[in-house]
Design an enzyme around this catalytic site. Sequence first.
Site, PDB file in Angstrom:
ATOM      1  N   CYS A  70      43.936  38.530  31.602  1.00 13.65           N
ATOM      2  CA  CYS A  70      43.080  39.150  32.609  1.00 13.65           C
ATOM      3  C   CYS A  70      43.527  38.749  34.005  1.00 13.65           C
ATOM      4  O   CYS A  70      43.593  37.557  34.323  1.00 13.65           O
ATOM      5  CB  CYS A  70      41.623  38.748  32.390  1.00 13.65           C
ATOM      6  SG  CYS A  70      40.510  39.339  33.690  1.00 13.65           S
ATOM      7  N   CYS A  73      40.807  36.536  36.146  1.00 10.85           N
ATOM      8  CA  CYS A  73      40.476  35.149  35.812  1.00 10.85           C
ATOM      9  C   CYS A  73      41.258  34.206  36.731  1.00 10.85           C
ATOM     10  O   CYS A  73      42.283  34.582  37.294  1.00 10.85           O
ATOM     11  CB  CYS A  73      40.823  34.862  34.352  1.00 10.85           C
ATOM     12  SG  CYS A  73      39.702  35.622  33.149  1.00 10.85           S
ATOM     13  N   HIS A 116      34.975  34.829  32.549  1.00 11.52           N
ATOM     14  CA  HIS A 116      35.380  36.139  32.024  1.00 11.52           C
ATOM     15  C   HIS A 116      34.307  36.771  31.135  1.00 11.52           C
ATOM     16  O   HIS A 116      34.170  38.001  31.093  1.00 11.52           O
ATOM     17  CB  HIS A 116      36.687  35.995  31.228  1.00 11.52           C
ATOM     18  CG  HIS A 116      37.208  37.288  30.684  1.00 11.52           C
ATOM     19  ND1 HIS A 116      38.013  38.140  31.421  1.00 11.52           N
ATOM     20  CD2 HIS A 116      37.034  37.880  29.465  1.00 11.52           C
ATOM     21  CE1 HIS A 116      38.308  39.207  30.694  1.00 11.52           C
ATOM     22  NE2 HIS A 116      37.747  39.065  29.499  1.00 11.52           N
ATOM     23  N   ASN A 156      31.106  49.223  38.667  1.00 10.50           N
ATOM     24  CA  ASN A 156      31.189  50.010  37.435  1.00 10.50           C
ATOM     25  C   ASN A 156      31.164  49.017  36.286  1.00 10.50           C
ATOM     26  O   ASN A 156      31.973  48.089  36.260  1.00 10.50           O
ATOM     27  CB  ASN A 156      32.494  50.809  37.366  1.00 10.50           C
ATOM     28  CG  ASN A 156      32.609  51.831  38.478  1.00 10.50           C
ATOM     29  OD1 ASN A 156      31.609  52.379  38.919  1.00 10.50           O
ATOM     30  ND2 ASN A 156      33.828  52.092  38.921  1.00 10.50           N
ATOM     31  N   HIS A 167      36.545  41.741  32.991  1.00  8.58           N
ATOM     32  CA  HIS A 167      36.000  40.654  33.800  1.00  8.58           C
ATOM     33  C   HIS A 167      34.888  41.186  34.708  1.00  8.58           C
ATOM     34  O   HIS A 167      35.016  42.272  35.274  1.00  8.58           O
ATOM     35  CB  HIS A 167      37.116  40.040  34.654  1.00  8.58           C
ATOM     36  CG  HIS A 167      36.784  38.716  35.234  1.00  8.58           C
ATOM     37  ND1 HIS A 167      37.244  37.519  34.716  1.00  8.58           N
ATOM     38  CD2 HIS A 167      36.020  38.374  36.296  1.00  8.58           C
ATOM     39  CE1 HIS A 167      36.801  36.521  35.439  1.00  8.58           C
ATOM     40  NE2 HIS A 167      36.036  37.017  36.414  1.00  8.58           N
ATOM     41  N   HIS A 169      33.191  42.277  37.671  1.00  7.12           N
ATOM     42  CA  HIS A 169      33.675  42.522  39.027  1.00  7.12           C
ATOM     43  C   HIS A 169      33.136  43.850  39.542  1.00  7.12           C
ATOM     44  O   HIS A 169      32.652  44.686  38.786  1.00  7.12           O
ATOM     45  CB  HIS A 169      35.204  42.548  39.065  1.00  7.12           C
ATOM     46  CG  HIS A 169      35.807  43.788  38.443  1.00  7.12           C
ATOM     47  ND1 HIS A 169      35.822  44.012  37.084  1.00  7.12           N
ATOM     48  CD2 HIS A 169      36.391  44.879  39.008  1.00  7.12           C
ATOM     49  CE1 HIS A 169      36.402  45.175  36.829  1.00  7.12           C
ATOM     50  NE2 HIS A 169      36.756  45.729  37.988  1.00  7.12           N
ATOM     51  N   GLN A 171      33.697  46.666  43.247  1.00  4.63           N
ATOM     52  CA  GLN A 171      34.679  47.114  44.218  1.00  4.63           C
ATOM     53  C   GLN A 171      34.003  47.455  45.540  1.00  4.63           C
ATOM     54  O   GLN A 171      32.784  47.638  45.601  1.00  4.63           O
ATOM     55  CB  GLN A 171      35.438  48.331  43.695  1.00  4.63           C
ATOM     56  CG  GLN A 171      36.200  48.076  42.401  1.00  4.63           C
ATOM     57  CD  GLN A 171      36.955  49.309  41.932  1.00  4.63           C
ATOM     58  OE1 GLN A 171      37.878  49.771  42.598  1.00  4.63           O
ATOM     59  NE2 GLN A 171      36.552  49.850  40.800  1.00  4.63           N
TER      60      GLN A 171
END
Length: 352
Positions: A70, A73, A116, A156, A167, A169, A171
């Site tokens: 990933c 991470c 993660h 999303n 992971h 996250h 944007q």
Amino acid sequence: MKKTSTRLADGRELIYYDLRDDTVRDAVDRRPLERTVTTSEVRRDVLLGDSVAIASHRQGRTYHPPADQCPLCPTTGDRLSEIPDSSYDVAVFENRFPSLAGDSGRCEVVCFTSDHDASFASLTEEQAALVLDAWTDRTSELSHLPSVEQVFCFENRGEEIGVTLGHPHGQIYAYPFTTPRTALMLRSLATHKEATGGENLFDSVLERELAGERVVLEGEHWAAFVPYAAHWPYEVHLYPKRRVPDLLGLDEAARTEFPKVYLELLRRFDRIFGEGEPPTPYISAWHQAPFGTLEDFEGVSRDDFALHLELFTIRRTSGKLKFLAGSESGMSVFINDVPPERAAERLREVAS
């Protein structure tokens, strides 16, 4: 909060946001990366009056890597990632495969936690507050770029939505124009203001919803409700009770209460479809006033706009998704299978 800005090996900016003021961030990106080359271009659709970003370089972006590879991470030993340090609280960096770049705007990735296997819903209130601080800081910084007119923070969540990295996250898109959805709101705002002799449409909507049956939860400074004309099967709008145009306008009381309210909403979303169901896929989207001129919307100023978050899922029932088919995709006319009143009732039933 402590903020540390640094650079990745290819020149992209990386910013750490830390809970502790004494945290030192001096790890160096050891990857042999060449400078990122993008082909992002914004094209105007003269028939619809909107814009499309053409970004062919995104075809090569990272796609569902195994967990031990990933890129979000922390770096551990010889396993190098986008985050050079061995741990972090919140990290934000320029997207390696941006939809918007240069004169066409900017795209950033927001890593909510170094864990993660976590999710936003599993964060502590302190961690969620730090993410809010990061969103606010990035909104401020990006708004000063000459190519940026509107800043959009979003998450999303879930493969069904199209997420390619597991992971936790989100944007941030910094657009060089006012987005079509915001433009529609501003036009409605201007029309209502003129028709009512100065009444604010956002205030009217919030007042009406708080007096109705679609309220999901309410705090002292925030209110969440399913809108009267919800487009999605389960859709919640979260408003600060004091109208502000963007995240920068939130006062300390609203900022303090936000993590508790928002985390409760996310946890309810994961309980909508019952025990044993996979995590609910969703999109969480902050709507903020554009930073550019509003001369196309006569009589409306930035202060007339109301910051709010829209949270929705494409799952309509257990094992079934809401697809945007002919009417939605072809004509932008949504058909919702779940009555908003029933959606609100269900989201109240699954309170923790």
